[in-house]
Design a protein around this motif. Sequence first.
Motif, short mmCIF file in Angstrom:
data_model
loop_
_atom_site.label_atom_id
_atom_site.label_comp_id
_atom_site.label_asym_id
_atom_site.label_seq_id
_atom_site.Cartn_x
_atom_site.Cartn_y
_atom_site.Cartn_z
N ASP A 259 0.80 -1.27 -0.19
CA ASP A 259 -0.08 0.02 0.06
C ASP A 259 0.84 1.49 0.06
O ASP A 259 0.62 2.35 -0.51
N GLU A 260 1.97 1.07 0.58
CA GLU A 260 2.91 2.34 0.69
C GLU A 260 3.98 2.54 -0.55
O GLU A 260 4.33 3.76 -0.69
N GLY A 261 3.65 1.43 -1.25
CA GLY A 261 4.37 1.39 -2.76
C GLY A 261 5.84 1.09 -2.33
O GLY A 261 6.56 1.28 -3.37
N ALA A 262 6.04 0.58 -1.40
CA ALA A 262 7.72 -0.11 -1.13
C ALA A 262 7.84 -1.27 -1.93
O ALA A 262 9.20 -1.57 -1.96
N ILE A 263 6.97 -1.81 -2.08
CA ILE A 263 6.90 -3.12 -3.02
C ILE A 263 6.05 -3.14 -4.02
O ILE A 263 4.99 -2.50 -3.94
N THR A 264 6.25 -4.04 -5.12
CA THR A 264 5.20 -4.02 -6.12
C THR A 264 4.25 -5.18 -5.90
O THR A 264 4.46 -6.10 -4.98
N GLN A 265 3.27 -5.20 -6.81
CA GLN A 265 2.06 -6.21 -6.40
C GLN A 265 2.99 -7.63 -6.82
O GLN A 265 2.59 -8.70 -6.18
N GLN A 266 3.76 -7.73 -7.62
CA GLN A 266 4.38 -8.91 -8.12
C GLN A 266 5.29 -9.40 -6.95
O GLN A 266 5.33 -10.52 -6.40
N GLU A 267 5.74 -8.37 -6.01
CA GLU A 267 6.78 -8.75 -5.00
C GLU A 267 6.02 -9.21 -4.04
O GLU A 267 6.37 -10.21 -3.17
N TYR A 268 4.94 -8.55 -3.67
CA TYR A 268 3.62 -9.01 -2.91
C TYR A 268 3.37 -10.36 -2.97
O TYR A 268 3.40 -11.06 -1.75
N GLU A 269 2.97 -10.85 -4.12
CA GLU A 269 2.55 -12.08 -4.31
C GLU A 269 3.81 -13.08 -4.08
O GLU A 269 3.17 -14.07 -3.46
N ILE A 270 5.00 -12.93 -4.44
CA ILE A 270 5.76 -13.84 -4.19
C ILE A 270 6.09 -14.13 -2.75
O ILE A 270 6.12 -15.18 -2.25
N ALA A 271 6.28 -12.92 -2.17
CA ALA A 271 6.29 -12.79 -0.69
C ALA A 271 5.17 -13.26 0.30
O ALA A 271 5.74 -14.19 1.18
N LYS A 272 4.13 -13.31 -0.34
CA LYS A 272 2.80 -13.86 0.25
C LYS A 272 3.01 -15.42 0.32
O LYS A 272 2.82 -16.00 1.35
N LYS A 273 3.46 -15.99 -0.94
CA LYS A 273 3.49 -17.44 -1.16
C LYS A 273 4.42 -17.78 -0.30
O LYS A 273 4.17 -19.11 0.19
N LYS A 274 5.69 -17.34 -0.01
CA LYS A 274 6.45 -17.76 0.81
C LYS A 274 6.19 -17.88 2.33
O LYS A 274 6.44 -18.83 3.07
N VAL A 275 5.42 -16.71 2.85
CA VAL A 275 4.83 -16.81 4.09
C VAL A 275 3.76 -17.80 4.34
O VAL A 275 3.96 -18.71 5.22
N LEU A 276 2.88 -18.11 3.36
CA LEU A 276 2.10 -19.20 3.49
C LEU A 276 2.51 -20.45 3.50
O LEU A 276 1.84 -21.43 3.88
N ASN A 277 3.61 -20.61 2.67
CA ASN A 277 4.16 -21.94 2.35
C ASN A 277 5.14 -22.53 3.61
O ASN A 277 5.88 -23.56 3.50
N GLN A 278 5.04 -21.63 4.65
CA GLN A 278 6.30 -22.00 5.86
C GLN A 278 5.38 -23.14 6.63
O GLN A 278 4.38 -22.99 6.94
#
Length: 52
Positions: free
Chosen positions: A33-52
């Motif tokens: 939301d702050e624009g610090a990461i892109t939508q693509q970076e968000y999706e990749i990071a979210k998958k990593k968090v959910l797959n732990q």
Amino acid sequence: MKTTPKTQPRSATKATSGGSIENELKKLKSLLDEGAITQQEYEIAKKKVLNQ
């Protein structure tokens, strides 16, 4: 008191419980939301968090 940067690499954080996963997802969404990461970076990071 030492503080950690708000934008630490996602690989440096580990979610170990349900609460931690929820907090990590909230942080990622905030960064998106702050624009610090892109939508693509968000999706990749979210998958990593959910797959732990």
